[in-house]
Write a protein that holds these residues in place. Structure first.
Motif, short mmCIF file in Angstrom:
data_model
loop_
_atom_site.label_atom_id
_atom_site.label_comp_id
_atom_site.label_asym_id
_atom_site.label_seq_id
_atom_site.Cartn_x
_atom_site.Cartn_y
_atom_site.Cartn_z
N LEU A 159 49.68 74.39 31.67
CA LEU A 159 50.54 73.53 31.05
C LEU A 159 51.29 72.62 31.74
O LEU A 159 51.95 73.01 33.04
CB LEU A 159 51.76 74.61 30.40
CG LEU A 159 53.07 73.95 29.78
CD1 LEU A 159 52.55 73.16 28.52
CD2 LEU A 159 53.97 74.81 29.03
N ILE A 160 51.50 71.28 31.45
CA ILE A 160 52.12 70.36 32.04
C ILE A 160 53.14 69.69 31.23
O ILE A 160 52.98 69.40 29.95
CB ILE A 160 51.12 69.21 32.29
CG1 ILE A 160 50.28 69.46 33.49
CG2 ILE A 160 51.95 68.09 33.00
CD1 ILE A 160 49.29 68.73 33.82
N VAL A 161 54.37 69.88 31.53
CA VAL A 161 55.73 69.46 30.92
C VAL A 161 56.17 68.05 31.42
O VAL A 161 56.35 68.10 32.66
CB VAL A 161 56.84 70.60 30.92
CG1 VAL A 161 58.05 70.16 30.15
CG2 VAL A 161 56.24 71.93 30.36
N ILE A 162 56.46 67.13 30.56
CA ILE A 162 56.72 65.86 30.71
C ILE A 162 58.03 65.50 30.23
O ILE A 162 58.00 65.52 28.68
CB ILE A 162 55.63 64.78 30.66
CG1 ILE A 162 54.29 65.29 31.29
CG2 ILE A 162 56.18 63.49 31.39
CD1 ILE A 162 53.16 64.28 31.10
N THR A 163 58.98 64.94 30.53
CA THR A 163 60.34 64.31 30.05
C THR A 163 60.09 62.77 29.60
O THR A 163 59.44 62.24 30.32
CB THR A 163 61.39 64.54 30.40
OG1 THR A 163 61.72 64.11 31.69
CG2 THR A 163 61.55 66.13 30.78
N VAL A 186 49.63 69.86 27.12
CA VAL A 186 50.59 68.93 27.50
C VAL A 186 51.81 69.18 26.56
O VAL A 186 51.76 69.00 25.27
CB VAL A 186 50.30 67.53 27.64
CG1 VAL A 186 51.56 66.64 27.95
CG2 VAL A 186 49.30 67.19 28.70
N LEU A 187 53.12 69.51 27.02
CA LEU A 187 54.32 69.41 26.24
C LEU A 187 55.23 68.34 26.45
O LEU A 187 55.37 68.10 27.74
CB LEU A 187 55.15 70.71 26.57
CG LEU A 187 56.29 70.56 25.66
CD1 LEU A 187 56.35 70.79 24.41
CD2 LEU A 187 57.32 71.79 26.33
N ALA A 188 55.24 67.26 25.64
CA ALA A 188 55.89 65.92 25.99
C ALA A 188 57.32 66.19 25.23
O ALA A 188 57.36 66.26 24.02
CB ALA A 188 54.93 64.95 25.26
N GLY A 189 58.35 65.89 26.00
CA GLY A 189 59.45 65.61 25.77
C GLY A 189 59.89 64.54 25.15
O GLY A 189 60.02 63.52 25.77
#
Ligand SMILES: NC(=O)c1ccc[n+]([C@@H]2O[C@H](COP(=O)([O-])OP(=O)(O)OC[C@H]3O[C@@H](n4cnc5c(N)ncnc54)[C@H](OP(=O)(O)O)[C@@H]3O)[C@@H](O)[C@H]2O)c1
Length: 373
Positions: free
Chosen positions: A73-77, A98-101
């Motif tokens: 999982l890659i989290v990006i704001t 990918v979790l995109a904020g």
């Protein structure tokens, strides 16, 4: 061919670009070895060959990369536009989850930002990094994904950021707090909230920095201060959290203002400055302020790209991949043109009076004319 592949190029082109410097050095040394052999200097040729071999082995060892897959999982704001949007698409194209904020739902009704992200399989979730509750909700979303899908948090990418152009005296306290609040305190808030998860997963923390962290420039002194402060923070944090298995890396992506939304609120910021300017300040700066605002309000800079495009420089993704995947990461990864590189070296190595002149040459802003009021 999708938009990410168009930017990134085919496998071979990307490989050649990635290793081009190593290949150039290798070819030069090989030519020297051949020349020395030909000239009968067999000992020197043998020594040089050993050095080449050692160099190649070290290069291969230190440039090894981890693989990523759907379990990562890659989290990006800050994924509404610009770099965040592009990195979300890029990481997804490489196979990661990918979790995109996203801070806000785009203002243009038929905006494609969220649709495009979702179409590529990116998971989107609201996050306002200046708001404690919003960041906590975002953390819960990360936890939920990790548990439900049995994922490993590979990296948190602190990308969300804002920038306000204008001389320091014109910028109101509110504008200063806005930039510090998002760039510095917001980044710290997201990191603090996610720290237990980062520790548990031995994740990598990537902080999007700027050349302004090295060399703060006129017109963006407050923005530069926030990026320099982030640099100081990551320098301490790297050692603090290194013992818990968290790696801290800064990534300087170079310049791509015309492909991002970072200037989209600039006209509003100038309005705010104008409204709060005292009579004395207005009279002193006179036409200079007007010329300055006109210059930085040009449509190509301030256009709201609510239908964002992928940032087009392929080197950004190649260097970002090193920051994300290198087994032995450097502390800073820089994507810079030759112009940036030369100026950066000159700024560091010349006496102040030369350096300050070079800075004025480097930053293209309307000139100050003392007699123009
Ligand atoms: N553009 C360049 O040339 C350049 C150069 C060096 C470094 N950088 C850095 O790269 C990063 C991305 O910049 P960019 O150029 O891609 O700008 P951008 O297109 O404006 O993207 C910035 C993102 O951050 C989001 N954001 C702003 N305030 C936020 C908040 N309070 N909470 C959550 N998200 C927030 C924005 O959301 P909204 O759309 O809702 O505002 C947007 O999605 C920044 O850290 C910037 O400093 C940019």
């Amino acid at each position: 061919m999708n938009s990410m592949e168009k930017v990134y190029g085919s496998g071979w082109a990307a490989w050649l670009r990635k290793h081009s410097i190593a290949l150039q050095i290798g070819t030069t040394i090989s030519c020297n070895v051949a020349y020395l052999m030909d000239a009968g200097h067999t000992r020197k040729a043998a020594t040089l060959s050993m050095i080449l071999l050692g160099g190649v082995s070290l290069y291969c060892f230190f440039s090894r990369r981890r693989k990523i897959n759907a379990r990562d999982l890659i989290v990006i704001t800050g994924c509404n536009s610009g770099l965040g949007y592009s990195l979300a698409m890029h990481c997804r194209a490489k196979g990661a989850t990918v979790l995109a904020g996203l801070r806000q739902i785009p203002t243009v009704p038929n905006s494609s930002a969220i649709e495009d992200l979702k179409k590529q399989g990116v998971i989107v979730h609201h996050v306002e990094i200046t708001d404690e509750q919003s960041v906590r909700d975002f953390r819960e979303k990360v936890k939920e994904l990790l548990e439900e899908r049995q994922l490993v948090l590979r990296a948190l990418i602190n990308n969300a950021g804002v920038m306000v152009f204008g001389e320091f005296e014109w910028q109101t306290q509110k504008l200063a707090e806005y930039q510090v609040g998002v760039n510095l305190l917001g980044t710290m808030r997201v990191t603090r909230e996610l720290m237990p998860i980062l520790r548990e997963n031995r994740s990598r923390l990537i902080v999007i920095s700027s050349h302004c962290a090295d060399q703060s420039l006129p017109g963006i002194s407050i923005y530069g201060a926030t990026k320099a402060a982030l640099h100081a923070w990551t320098t301490s944090l790297r050692v603090e959290v290194g013992k818990y298995g968290i790696e801290v890396v800064s990534f300087i992506p170079g310049g791509f203002v015309l492909e991002s939304n970072i200037m989209k609120r600039q006209r509003l910021h100038f309005d705010e400055m104008r409204r709060h300017m005292s009579e004395e300040v207005q009279q002193y700066y006179g036409n200079y302020f007007t010329r300055y605002t006109e210059y930085f309000s040009m449509p190509s800079l301030t256009e709201n790209r609510d239908n964002p495009k992928i940032v087009s420089d392929p080197r950004i993704y190649e260097i970002f991949d090193n920051a994300l995947l290198n087994v032995y990461p450097s502390t800073i990864y820089r994507c810079e043109s030759w112009r940036y590189f030369f100026y950066r070296i000159l700024f560091k190595s010349t006496p102040t009076f030369i350096r300050d002149r070079l800075v004025q040459r480097f930053v293209i802003i309307p000139p100050w004319k003392a007699d123009e009021k």
